[in-house]
Design an enzyme around this catalytic site. Structure first.
Site: not given
Length: 436
Positions: A274, A278, A416
């Protein structure tokens, strides 16, 4: 269940680790409504020159792309390794986890102890010496941040509970923004430690909030004061923010790994889930010491193509998390086609190193198809190095991993998260790189 309801369920399950129900669903979850777009060519320079060989990529285009991502997305990284940084090995237990691991705890200090500026690193490695799996005589390893302090990845009572500020999460027993004893092992399923160790790999982790707390206005706190962090309203358009700082912190952990005589710093797989995916991508793009980079459900601002109007958008993420990105990034909300770069070029900055991108079928917020398409669009840069792309042109069915050798992708059934299934694929991928 319709797509919008499915997204909301996934958001509730994922809590504060990338999306939350409070953030609200994005506007478009219909693939047929994705707007037409044209991606910038990663192999064409700003001046319009076509890059035709690896040397030109490394000396010309790579630097251009790093500058463009710094100026428009993550902010510029103003410094490297501080001169005053030092390492302290605070404990070593060679019979941890019931004899299944060696546990090391290391503090990376930035200044004197009175300043409190530090990153606490937890390392587990297999017991004994590396066998046939470790030709260098050192353990290859996985490195990634955790969400709730080092104790959240294991039930091991020898790991202290973090005292740092944390995002609220009742499921992880974070009370008044602090971890509790109930936080211990809350994310153990996301680390699958015993499997990783049994496969011949070490693992290293640190709490990302040690570098910069994950809330708007906290940019000057933790290490942010040392790093010149400023709150969103005070930052110049291209000045760095939390993701840039988190990426910088991963490189400082790598600085330590290079000094550990039992760990192979030339075989480090950097991973992140998640928002931490990044950070891992941006760290891997800037710091070529990371041998493998793994993005797990990193979505908007990570792997998912910005130019698609599917799932979370630039406007959504910049509004909900203004402290993550350079201020300039928010100006592209609703006009993503004006960005001078897109995420396939972030992935291309990993080339020619191995890269794994993973999505989840119910994680529509993160635009799984956009993540796959970004990886496909990075293939021409890998081809420049004579490396093969994926053998598929369309996103594969769930639980059907695809790999070219140095590029890999899977769409996992579910929400997720990072699961034992994901870890099985990452371990297989690492085996293919390092255990030939």
């Amino acid at each position: 269940m319709n797509l919008r309801a499915l997204l909301i369920v996934g958001a509730m399950l994922s809590g504060a680790n990338g999306i939350s129900a409070a953030d609200g669903p994005p506007g478009n979850l219909d693939e047929s409504k994705v707007r037409p777009y044209t991606l910038p060519d990663p192999l064409t320079t700003i001046a319009g020159r076509r890059i035709a060989d690896p040397a030109a990529w490394q000396t010309q285009r790579r630097g251009e792309l790093l500058d463009l991502f710094a100026a428009n997305v993550y902010g510029r990284t103003p410094l490297g390794r501080p001169a005053e940084m030092r390492f302290e090995v605070t404990s070593v237990d060679r019979a941890a986890l019931g004899g299944k691991a060696v546990r090391k705890q290391v503090t990376i200090w930035f200044g004197d102890k009175a300043s409190g500026r530090k990153i606490d690193v937890l390392i587990y490695q297999p017991p004994g010496a590396p066998g046939a799996s470790g030709a260098s005589g050192k353990w290859p390893l996985f490195l990634g941040y955790n969400y709730y302090g080092n104790a959240c990845v294991t039930v091991d009572p020898g790991v202290p509970i973090s005292t740092a500020w944390m995002r609220a999460n009742p499921d992880a027993k974070v009370v008044d923004h602090r971890a509790t004893e109930g936080t211990r092992g809350a994310h153990a399923s996301r680390w699958d430690l015993e499997t990783v160790l049994a496969r011949g790999y070490a693992t290293a982790t640190a709490y990302y909030g040690d570098v910069c707390p994950d809330r708007s206005g906290a940019e000057p706190e933790a290490l942010g004061g040392l790093l010149g962090g400023r709150v969103n309203a005070d930052r110049a358009p291209g000045e760095w923010a939390a993701i840039g700082m988190w990426a910088w912190g991963l490189s400082r952990i790598m600085d330590y790994l290079e000094t550990d005589p039992e760990l192979d710093a030339r075989r480090v797989a950097l991973h992140g889930h998640s928002r931490l995916g990044k950070a891992a991508l941006w760290a891997g793009a800037q710091d070529q010491r990371f041998a493998v980079v793994i993005s797990n459900n990193s979505g908007c601002g990570g792997t998912a193509l910005e130019r698609r109007n599917f799932g979370e958008t630039v406007a959504d993420i910049a509004r909900n998390f203004p402290h993550w990105f350079a201020r300039q990034y928010a100006t592209f909300g609703g006009r993503e086609d004006q960005l001078p770069i897109d995420t396939h070029e972030l992935l291309a900055l990993i080339a020619p190193r191995p890269l794994y991108v993973a999505s989840a079928s119910e994680d529509l917020h993160a635009d799984p198809n956009g993540e796959f398409l970004a990886l496909k669009a990075a293939e021409p840069v890998y081809a420049l190095f004579g490396l093969k792309g994926l053998d598929v042109d369309r996103q594969p069915a769930p639980d059907r991993p695809v790999s070219s050798g140095v590029l890999a992708y899977h769409l996992r059934t579910g929400v997720h998260d990072i699961t034992a299934y994901d870890w099985a694929q990452y371990l297989n991928f690492a085996d293919r790189q390092w255990k030939k």
